[in-house]
Design a protein around this motif. Structure first.
Motif, PDB file in Angstrom:
ATOM      1  N   ALA A 170       1.841   6.159  -7.237  1.00 57.08           N
ATOM      2  CA  ALA A 170       0.865   7.172  -7.680  1.00 57.08           C
ATOM      3  C   ALA A 170       1.538   8.546  -7.739  1.00 57.08           C
ATOM      4  N   TYR A 171       2.435   8.799  -6.807  1.00 55.46           N
ATOM      5  CA  TYR A 171       3.168  10.081  -6.801  1.00 55.46           C
ATOM      6  C   TYR A 171       3.979  10.214  -8.089  1.00 55.46           C
TER       7      TYR A 171
ATOM      8  N   ASP B  94       1.203   4.170  -3.004  1.00 62.25           N
ATOM      9  CA  ASP B  94       1.143   5.623  -2.826  1.00 62.25           C
ATOM     10  C   ASP B  94       2.351   6.292  -3.502  1.00 62.25           C
ATOM     11  N   LEU B  95       3.505   5.671  -3.353  1.00 62.92           N
ATOM     12  CA  LEU B  95       4.713   6.213  -3.990  1.00 62.92           C
ATOM     13  C   LEU B  95       4.591   6.131  -5.516  1.00 62.92           C
TER      14      LEU B  95
ATOM     15  N   VAL C 189      -0.810  10.603 -10.284  1.00 63.52           N
ATOM     16  CA  VAL C 189      -2.231  10.249 -10.163  1.00 63.52           C
ATOM     17  C   VAL C 189      -2.756  10.658  -8.785  1.00 63.52           C
ATOM     18  N   GLY C 190      -3.942  11.264  -8.757  1.00 60.66           N
ATOM     19  CA  GLY C 190      -4.615  11.532  -7.482  1.00 60.66           C
ATOM     20  C   GLY C 190      -4.394  12.927  -6.921  1.00 60.66           C
TER      21      GLY C 190
ATOM     22  N   ARG D 289       0.841  -1.210   0.000  1.00 62.33           N
ATOM     23  CA  ARG D 289       0.000   0.000   0.000  1.00 62.33           C
ATOM     24  C   ARG D 289       0.868   1.247   0.000  1.00 62.33           C
ATOM     25  N   ALA D 290       1.960   1.206   0.767  1.00 58.09           N
ATOM     26  CA  ALA D 290       2.876   2.349   0.798  1.00 58.09           C
ATOM     27  C   ALA D 290       3.538   2.520  -0.569  1.00 58.09           C
TER      28      ALA D 290
END
Lengths: 346, 399
Positions: free
Chosen positions: B209-210, B206-207, B214-215, B202-203
């Motif tokens: 997506a960065y 997030d990375l 995205v987001g 999950r971490a």
């Protein structure tokens, strides 16, 4: 980092090792809690837990350090004597929320009191193995390592906690005092939960046992599920219900999913509010307001829809099984199961 | 993509691969804590053997010579018990790896050097020119691609973009980043900084997506919803000096001292919703086209550096200087001895191992490295000479 803690600090952070050291220096004995002189401490701790059970709120009052350290200790003993996982989780979350308030306060200190921040850094470093530094560039901002941030931020489902929405530079994430402390709330609660689990007192004094019996009688009965066969719920809802039953602190997005889903399948407000009884931070008034808001009975009077499967996937709330194939919203699951059962019964 | 290969093809490929591991086994890179890695060996029949363990590089290379797999993989994760099923392995962290693949780059040139191979009659043609095989009409088609210099340049640009994100934003020192050509159509970027190893998926998501961009929320640059005036601008405390905030503000031509300009820009775009869409477009455009599934998977096996890629016969190789790196030269490590192949596509031009090849004939004598490349891509078949008749024997396709 060698920081000397004052007694006032121990009052705010009684879970630190220094507080335990202080207690050992006082030659305190567990049976001392049966003494009438300490009756007010036992009652204070008991009231604190009562407040947590009834209102789901922490007690932010602050007495002198001897009282606070003992109240913390007695509180844990009572919790231990009650022996309820759900209540222990609730108590730990309340203690974490209480500490959070003091940590934020200390992080915001400026001028002569700015060295209070060092104490917060100590809490982060020793308890959570996490370095935080005051930003040299931005006043009242703190820097945490990207890896430390990522390990904790995924527990939040709000988009604002995604790394892309943060100021990131040179391996550091910049946070304000509230965000810095918010980042570790659940971790602190988990740490306290672990510590209580590992604690093995030689015996429980009589006064503590008495208080535990009184408090046990006001504990809510185990949460009941709605009169729906579990298989009729989609796996995301079942997962949230299981989490709730285990006394876990569900994120806001999961609660919205649960409430909107229950509204969509025709459950009434009472039934839905009672579902949240087991949440560590349960507050009947707030829960009712929020469910009514989602039902369109308050605020903008817009009834909220169940979040789509895509949104739930994005929020990490989807636990799809093969039965979910082709669905775009969890509400379709119940209908799919119903139509399947109808076909089978025919 | 499984391309049909003849028995003769497989025989030639195995000889070439075995020769490579026998003569150049020293190219195979030993992963750190080799005894804690799970290995996977893919046979030329497409069957993968996973959950293998090697306690030394010597043992691994010996196995590669003996078994001659088409592809060799090692886990980015370290386990207590690498040979047990996933749930019992005892996960002890995994290297952070990024994959940049040509398929994700939308290169315009790709159609011009993509080929379709008919699995029924073994003929090949430029992909996109026909829906079905022009020779036998079959729809049983496999596609392959020979990346061109423009593709490589596009890939390198993405890798350099990723380097900038990793060094400037994420704070990873350049010497802690290993960039490898995958041996086919992409690059693998390995983060050697072990502080990232214990991030869970999950971490890592997030990375990823960065880095993908995205987001993003417009709030991140200080534009929030306002019930009265549609939007409100209050720049964040940290300003717009770094990371995505700087990239977006540079692209929009705004700074913390140009609030009026930003306000006009939002109005010109048609309001907050349109502005949000514009910001999301910018981040998607400026983000790096990584394959996020690869980054977030903490139990994956990756091609082992220094081994051959069964889809091309090229080696997964470390790029010490990305700018000057030429994958068609440096990663081409098979021998020069000549082999005969039947090329299934007319008029093929390509460059490999510093040589240019212009293939106009159907039957050609080519160096081993080129023969293997063409066969792996499904654009040629190995043939041998019948000593009695002096004619080429063209084996039938194996099912």
């Amino acid at each position: 980092m060698n920081i000397r803690l004052g007694n006032a600090d121990l009052a705010r952070y009684p879970f630190l090792n220094e507080a335990a050291e202080y207690m050992s220096q006082t030659y305190f004995n567990l049976d001392d809690l049966n003494l009438p002189e300490l009756r007010h401490i036992v009652e204070r701790a008991s009231n604190r837990i009562r407040n947590e059970i009834i209102h789901g709120k922490p007690d932010y009052s602050l007495e002198r350090h001897e009282v606070e350290i003992l109240t913390f200790l007695v509180g844990i003993l009572i919790i231990k004597a009650i022996n309820s996982d759900n209540l222990t989780k609730k108590h730990c979350l309340c203690e974490a929320l209480r500490a959070e308030k003091f940590l934020v306060h200390d992080l915001k200190m400026q001028g002569e009191l700015a060295n209070k921040k060092l104490l917060v850094f100590k809490v982060f470093k020793e308890l959570l193995k996490m370095d935080i530094l005051p930003s040299l560039k931005y006043q009242l901002m703190f820097e945490v390592k990207v890896t430390d941030y990522l390990k904790r931020s995924h527990l939040f489902h709000e988009q604002e906690w995604k790394l892309i929405n943060r100021l990131v530079h040179d391996g550091r994430v910049f946070l304000d005092p509230d965000e810095t402390v918010r980042l570790i709330r659940s971790e602190l609660a988990n740490l306290l939960f672990e510590r209580i689990g590992q604690m093995n007192p030689s015996h429980i004094p009589t006064t503590i046992r008495e208080q535990a019996n009184i408090l046990r009688s006001i504990l809510p009965v185990a949460p009941r599920r709605l009169d729906h066969a579990p298989s009729a719920y989609p796996p995301c809802i079942n997962h949230a219900l299981d989490q709730m039953a285990a006394g876990e602190n569900l994120p806001h997005s999961a609660r919205v999913m649960l409430a909107t889903y229950m509204l969509a399948i025709g459950k009434n407000i009472e039934e839905i509010v009672s579902l949240f009884e087991n949440a560590p931070d349960y507050n009947e008034r707030i829960s009712r307001y929020q469910v009514e808001h989602l039902a369109g009975e308050r605020g903008s009077h817009v009834r909220y829809l169940v979040p789509s499967c895509a949104k739930l996937r994005n929020d990490g709330l989807c636990f799809a099984t093969s039965q979910c194939e082709g669905l775009i919203n969890p509400v379709q699951f119940g209908r799919a199961v119903k139509s399947y059962s109808k076909k089978v019964s025919v | 993509m499984i391309l049909t290969k003849t028995g003769e093809d497989l025989h030639l490929l195995k000889i070439a691969f075995r020769e490579f591991y026998f003569n150049q086994g020293n190219m195979v890179e030993e992963p750190s804590k080799i005894q804690n890695r799970e290995f996977g060996l893919m046979g030329f029949d497409g069957v993968m053997k996973r959950h293998l363990m090697f306690s030394s590089l010597g043992g691994l290379v010996a196995s590669l010579i003996f078994e001659t797999p088409s592809d060799v993989f090692a886990s980015n994760a370290q386990y207590d018990f690498p040979t047990l099923p996933i749930s019992e392995k005892g996960w002890r962290g995994a290297e952070l790896i990024f994959d940049i693949d040509l398929k994700d780059l939308d290169m315009k040139c790709i159609r011009s050097h993509s080929y379709a191979s008919c699995l029924s009659c073994s003929s090949s043609y430029v992909s996109g020119s026909q829906e079905s095989c022009p020779k036998c009409g079959s729809n049983n088609i496999a596609e392959s691609m020979l990346p061109c210099d423009r593709c490589v340049s596009g890939l390198k640009n993405e890798v350099l973009k990723l380097h900038r994100f990793l060094t400037s934003d994420i704070g990873i020192r350049p010497e802690m980043i290993g960039t490898y050509f995958s041996g086919n159509n992409g690059f693998h970027v390995h983060v050697l900084d072990e502080s990232f190893n214990d991030l869970d998926s999950r971490a890592r998501a997030d990375l990823a997506a960065y880095i993908l961009g995205v987001g993003i929320l417009a709030d991140a640059i200080g534009v929030t919803k306002d019930t009265r005036n549609d939007f409100r601008i209050r720049f964040p405390i940290g300003g717009l000096d770094h990371g995505w905030r700087k990239r977006i503000s540079d692209r929009l031509g705004i700074s913390v001292s140009s609030q009026k300009r930003l306000s006009n820009l939002i109005k010109d775009l048609g309001g907050l919703e349109q502005f949000r869409r514009r910001v999301a477009e910018i981040t998607r455009d400026m983000g790096v086209r990584i394959d996020s599934q690869v980054t977030t998977d903490v139990h994956r096996v990756f091609r082992l550096p220094g081994t051959l890629n069964g889809k091309s016969g090229l080696t997964k190789i470390l790029c010490t200087d990305l700018n000057s790196f030429d994958p068609f030269d440096e990663s081409c490590q098979l021998s020069n001895r000549e082999v005969t192949v039947r090329v299934t596509i007319p008029k093929l031009k390509l460059r490999l191992k510093g040589e240019r090849f212009n293939l106009n004939e159907e039957f050609v004598r080519v160096p081993m490295f080129l023969g293997v490349y063409l066969i792996s891509k499904g654009l040629a078949h190995a043939v041998r000479l019948d000593p009695g008749t002096g004619r080429f024997i063209v084996p039938a396709s194996t099912p």
